[in-house]
Design an enzyme around this catalytic site. Structure first.
Site, short mmCIF file in Angstrom:
data_model
loop_
_atom_site.label_atom_id
_atom_site.label_comp_id
_atom_site.label_asym_id
_atom_site.label_seq_id
_atom_site.Cartn_x
_atom_site.Cartn_y
_atom_site.Cartn_z
N PHE A 126 -6.50 18.30 -6.19
CA PHE A 126 -5.85 19.58 -6.53
C PHE A 126 -6.37 20.18 -7.83
CE2 PHE A 126 -2.59 16.69 -4.63
CZ PHE A 126 -2.65 17.21 -3.35
N ILE A 148 -12.05 31.81 10.23
CA ILE A 148 -11.48 30.48 10.07
C ILE A 148 -12.36 29.51 10.84
CG2 ILE A 148 -9.44 29.04 10.43
CD1 ILE A 148 -9.13 31.32 8.33
N VAL A 203 -9.75 28.51 2.20
CA VAL A 203 -8.29 28.62 2.28
C VAL A 203 -7.54 27.60 1.42
CG1 VAL A 203 -8.28 29.68 4.56
CG2 VAL A 203 -8.26 27.19 4.37
N GLU A 240 -6.59 27.56 -1.76
CA GLU A 240 -5.57 27.99 -2.73
C GLU A 240 -4.60 29.03 -2.19
OE1 GLU A 240 -8.83 26.33 -4.61
OE2 GLU A 240 -7.26 26.82 -6.02
#
Lengths: 758, 331
Positions: free
Chosen positions: A256, A645, A719, A721
């Site tokens: 993260f 995507i 994608v 964040e």
């Protein structure tokens, strides 16, 4: 709704793997325990290190007595600033790719204490248990100096930083006359917002295992988001030849952002391995995970002025954040506010206040996850004052171009996010007045917010090796921190060359592989994916050339653009009976393998003239106990516009995980600092609360169709964040709708709701 | 981890005999081992009692249930007799910890778990409970989870158990065997207030081994509940919890039990608050009045004053639910 836009000339086959919900290619390894993490590598004579952390927040060490620790049989050495070897002297040697402006922290460098839990000694022993016990016997005396850790008490003492960190631009100059426009606006909101400090707390704690080989070379298994970043760092700090060290990080148990910079356990393990000339592991404890980088505490003011029809006339967003004494960590916070809505009078200000803390560190959507919620709550407050639906207010002020720069967006389907998200959620059935929906003792609230994050791209290289057996190996020194990099890169390579997923292997997490930047900021699909596509395109061209030269080739004379790759074959687009398998082409041409390396750059010209961003619309239902103030998130719809995507399954997981964290930001996560001690007190999973399964409802993720042929050759934005950005605000707005209580301080714990319910 | 001796006791008497100063009994180990790893507790020896035959749940001659000290929390909560006759207790256990911890943790150990005060856990900070005389970090520090009742100027820690709150309301009796033989301790007398000896949590003496917990026949099964309020929906300690049991005569309260968790060094009961309910109609106003009696001496600190209002509201809610409830409900 999964809609994959078509970009002409890209997909080799409409039925290729791109856009398919391919399961993780590393999934079996992970669930069977065959994915090995940094602290799991070993050699027979492995030594174990345990770090001693400072008991004070600022001052200096006056005495270290290691005798009791060293007296224990099996204790090998205790490293301190007093006995450390000579290390790099210049600050630049200690810099890394994610370092902000300033002087990076140097572990064990001298007697000075700069922050609580600062590493002050490393005990090395035969076993982990012994090292941990001996660490407690290291007697340290300090001379404490006064410290400041309270942002609120130090907010006035702040300064305006410059362009002090990559990826973050200082706020643009004010436009129009925001102060006058605000005062002249008939409807106004002016409020202060706070965001508590948050720690990354990935499940896997930071760890480094250094394997010392007989020839003196080192293999370093580190938990990191950038093996080459760590490689450069340790070579610089310890003065090692690049070829003498290899950094590996094939699996990362969550990061993260916490793995963007080399952390001190890496330094410690390297120090011990190079000095003792043996293999060693150093792993941080959970409390020690609170000894470096965090999402900084922030105080913000947002002032909005509007006409009675909802047209925004003034927007002022100010933020003050904490940084350390030694570095200017910046995440700017306010810039997205100038980008998200059309407004002629805007002032964005960002300042830092230096505290006696370790340097903060990028954490999922750094800046945006803090700043956008403040803006989005203010927008909700404005909608309430106007008597307007919050969604209508956002549509009324929709920015068709980027107001910060005047540039168009490369693509922006936020309107579609609003429309599809609202439809899925049933927003139209919302009763606008607060406290107007209930179910027994539960007050029901529906709230929404918009989100935005940058669609960045860096430079990366990739290598591809295609064997005569039709198996392809592609590699790049990027990372997979659980996001799905292995899978997505495999899909891209398989798509370009028309191979089954099983025939493609993607390698990462090894500093000896082709160059890739740190994995973060949602830029890996864009950055590394482009390199993977580029290198596979080269292999593809080679195959076409080879095929054309074969005797009696059915593909002779076919132009590249008339060829498709599918089912491990080269096929003529308009006459599918004309085909050759990859193996046939390579055998026929006597080619054992095709090796290519390629580097991909961003489309710099397009990037100079456009704004690249992902967008989201988040809709949340909360249930609030009318007497007790307890809040439960009952459902979430997150509609995302992020270009193509590549893998709806892993992308959905990213959004869902980010929404879960958004629930944590909204309701639970907070590091409690005792400012007398300058120390975070709730430094474990029991008392630092992240959401548990019982807190997480159904999360409905929608990807709206977004076509973008400027962002990169893939049309994909990343994608990692965007999923978190709007969530805390949507929760806060839903709580207001449920209860009439407006809480502007995150996390919204029940006491804050209760205070309003009285 | 510091070195310690380990031995396994073959009988309760043997366990008691081995319990020299500086030793600790270990059963589930869910709290003790964590505290040893954190260097908070430093026993020189562990006496493993986990194989003693104290894990049964049996009927008592008085019509109650005897919960073995080594019966697991999960087995206790899911015991059909407990669920039917003491639903408040079952609910309290299941409100605590996680499924994995409840599978390991024993009833006896639950009574003796230590506070979750941050300062108790962090050996770099002052804590009178961990290190007598070092001061209380929580007073004037971070005290969101701390006591509002019965605290002292030496310690404002709270007892973290859910199970104990229900046991206090049920007036359970703790059975102990020790160097001086067997004895019974009424639950209200087991835990002590911090006073000027916050390092001592209970009235147990060195060598005392908890063997069982006796539940009296009255389980308030028809009108009872356990309400736990916390910062997340699971795996968090109570900010405030309420064990409430009523006996109803129509709409009138014939008897009442009320215990509060998360607010003091021990489960908090107050006979005067219960007396304020008995013989009165079951209305929110009456409940609130009783809550105010119970909380009359409550005192907040910088971060936990909200608990006073929260406790009042929680008591009203719990009593309301208990009064409404008809028949034993399974948790």
């Amino acid at each position: 709704m999964i809609a994959i836009p078509s970009i002409p000339g890209f997909l080799t086959e409409p039925n290729g793997p791109i856009g398919k919900p391919v399961s993780r290619v590393d999934g079996r390894k992970k669930v069977t325990g065959n994915a090995h993490y940094a602290a799991e590598f070993t050699l027979p004579d492995l030594a174990h290190g345990c770090i001693v952390s400072s008991a004070i927040a600022r001052g200096r060490i006056t005495r270290i007595d290691t005798a009791a620790a060293l007296a224990l049989p099996g204790v090998i050495h205790v490293f301190t600033h007093e006995n450390r070897p000579s290390l790099a002297w210049f600050d630049r040697k200690w810099k890394d790719d994610d370092a902000p402006k300033g002087a990076p922290f140097r572990p064990l460098y001298d007697a000075e204490i700069h922050h609580a839990l600062q590493p002050v000694a490393l005990v090395v022993a035969d076993s982990f248990e012994l090292a941990r016990y001996a660490a407690r016997l290291v007697h340290i005396e300090y001379e404490a100096a006064p410290h400041q850790t309270d942002l609120r008490a130090n907010r006035a003492n702040s300064f305006t930083p410059g362009k002090d960190k990559g990826g973050f631009q200082p706020p643009p100059k004010p436009r129009g006359d925001p102060e006058q426009a605000f005062l002249a606006s008939p409807v106004r909101v002016d409020a202060e917002f706070t965001q508590a400090a948050e720690y990354h707390n990935p499940m896997e704690m930071h760890a480094t295992t250094v394997l010392h080989h007989d020839d003196g070379t080192l293999t370093v298994h580190d938990k990191t988001q950038g093996v080459q970043n760590c490689h450069t760092y340790i070579c610089n700090v310890f003065g090692l030849a690049k070829s003498a060290v290899r950094v590996m990080s094939p699996f990362v148990g969550g990061a993260f952002g916490s793995g963007l910079r080399p952390q001190h356990q890496l330094f410690m393990a390297m120090l011990a391995a190079t000095q003792l000339k043996r293999s060693i592991r150093v792993e941080l404890s959970r409390p020690q995970m609170f000894s470096f980088g965090h999402r900084p505490e922030t105080i913000q003011r947002v002032a909005l002025g509007a006409d009675r029809d909802g047209t925004l006339r003034a927007l002022i967003h100010e933020a003050v954040q904490e940084s350390s004494r030694n570095e200017n960590y910046v995440e700017i916070v306010v810039n997205w506010s100038g980008q998200q809505y059309a407004c002629d009078n805007v002032r964005l200000d960002y300042t830092l206040s230096r505290l006696d803390v370790h340097t903060p560190l990028d954490q999922r959507a750094p800046g945006a996850a803090t700043g956008v919620p403040a803006l989005e709550i203010a927008m909700d407050e404005l909608a309430c004052k106007l008597g307007m639906d919050p969604l209508d207010l956002r549509l009324k002020n929709y920015a068709e171009t980027d107001p910060n720069t005047g540039n168009p967006f490369s693509s922006k389907e936020l309107r579609a996010c609003f429309r599809h998200g609202a439809e899925r959620f049933g927003w139209a059935k919302r009763s606008p007045a607060p406290r107007s929906m209930r179910d027994g003792r539960e007050l029901i609230g529906w709230g929404m917010a918009a989100g935005v994050w940058d669609a960045m791209q860096g430079q990366a290289a990739a290598k591809a090796v295609l064997g005569v057996d039709g198996k392809l190996v592609v590699s790049s020194a990027t990372a997979d921190i659980g996001t799905g990099t292995y899978t997505v890169m495999t899909q891209i390579a398989a798509d370009v060359l028309g191979l089954p997923i099983e025939e493609v292997t993607f390698c990462l997490g090894d500093s000896s592989l082709p160059a890739a930047p740190v994995e973060g900021g949602s830029w890996t699909v864009s950055t590394v994916g482009s390199a993977v596509k580029a290198v596979c395109d080269r292999v593809r061209s080679q195959l076409i050339a080879l095929a054309g030269k074969l005797e009696n080739s059915p593909l002779k004379g076919v132009a590249e653009e008339d060829m498709v790759f599918a089912d491990s074959h080269l096929i003529v687009r308009n006459d599918r009976s004309r085909r050759l398998s990859i193996t046939e082409v390579m055998r026929g041409s006597g080619t054992l393998s095709i090796e290519e390396e390629a580097r991909a750059l961003p489309y710099l010209l397009a990037r100079a003239r456009h704004t690249f961003a992902t967008h989201s619309a988040v809709f949340v239902e909360v249930r609030v106990d009318e007497d007790l103030g307890t809040v439960r998130v009952a459902r979430v719809v997150s509609a995302i516009a992020a270009g193509r995507i590549i893998n709806p399954k892993t992308a959905r997981s990213q959004i869902q995980g980010a929404v879960v964290w958004g629930i944590g930001m909204g309701l639970e996560e907070e590091a409690f600092t005792d400012h007398r001690l300058g120390r975070v007190m709730n430094h474990d999973y029991a008392e630092y609360h992240v959401p548990v399964n019982a807190d997480v409802p159904e999360i409905d993720v929608l990807f709206v169709e977004e076509h973008d042929d400027m962002v990169n050759a893939l049309g994909a934005k990343g994608v990692g964040e965007i999923g978190i950005v709007g969530v805390p605000a949507a929760i806060a707005n839903a709580i207001h709708h449920a209860t009439g209580v407006r809480v502007r301080d995150f996390p919204i714990t029940l006491d804050k709701v209760l205070a309003g319910l009285r | 981890m510091r070195s310690f001796t380990y031995s396994r006791a073959g009988s309760a008497a043997e366990a008691v005999g081995r319990a020299a100063a500086g030793t600790a009994f270990v059963a589930g180990g869910t709290n003790l081992l964590d505290l040893m790893k954190a260097d908070v507790l430093r026993p020189e020896g562990l006496v493993d009692i986990s194989r003693l035959p104290l894990d049964r749940i049996e009927e008592t001659a008085e019509g109650g249930l005897r919960l073995g000290a080594l019966a697991r929390n999960a087995d206790t909560a899911y015991d059909e007799r407990v669920q039917t006759r003491y639903p408040m207790l079952s609910k309290a256990i299941l409100a605590g910890a996680s499924a994995q911890l409840r599978n390991m943790a024993t009833n006896g150990g639950n009574l003796l778990q230590r506070t979750r005060c941050y300062y108790f856990y962090d050996t770099a900070t002052p804590c009178n409970k961990r290190q007598p005389g070092s001061g209380c970090g929580a007073i004037g520090g971070v005290n969101r989870i701390h006591a509002i009742l019965g605290a002292s100027d030496q310690c404002i820690a709270v007892h973290p158990s859910d199970l104990c709150v229900a046991l206090a309301a049920l007036e359970a009796v703790v059975r102990v065997t020790g160097p001086d033989g067997e004895r019974s301790i009424p639950f209200a007398e087991l835990h002590r207030l911090p006073g000027d000896r916050p390092e001592i949590d209970t009235v147990l003496r060195p060598g005392d081994l908890v063997t069982a917990i006796d539940l009296p026949a009255r389980g308030f099964a028809e009108h009872s509940t356990y309400l736990k309020i916390r910062d997340r929906a699971s795996y968090a300690f109570a900010l405030v919890s309420v064990a409430a049991g009523l006996e109803m005569d129509g709409d009138t309260v014939r008897d009442a039990r009320l215990a509060l968790g998360g607010v003091a060094h021990k489960p908090w009961r107050d006979p005067e608050a219960e007396a304020a309910l008995i013989g009165k109609p079951a209305t929110p106003d009456r409940f609130r009045a009783a809550a105010r009696v119970l909380l009359r001496d409550a005192k907040g600190h910088e971060h936990n004053s909200f608990k006073i209002e929260l406790a009042e509201r929680a008591i009203v809610r719990a009593l309301t639910e208990a009064a409404e409830r008809k028949g034993a409900s399974r948790p």
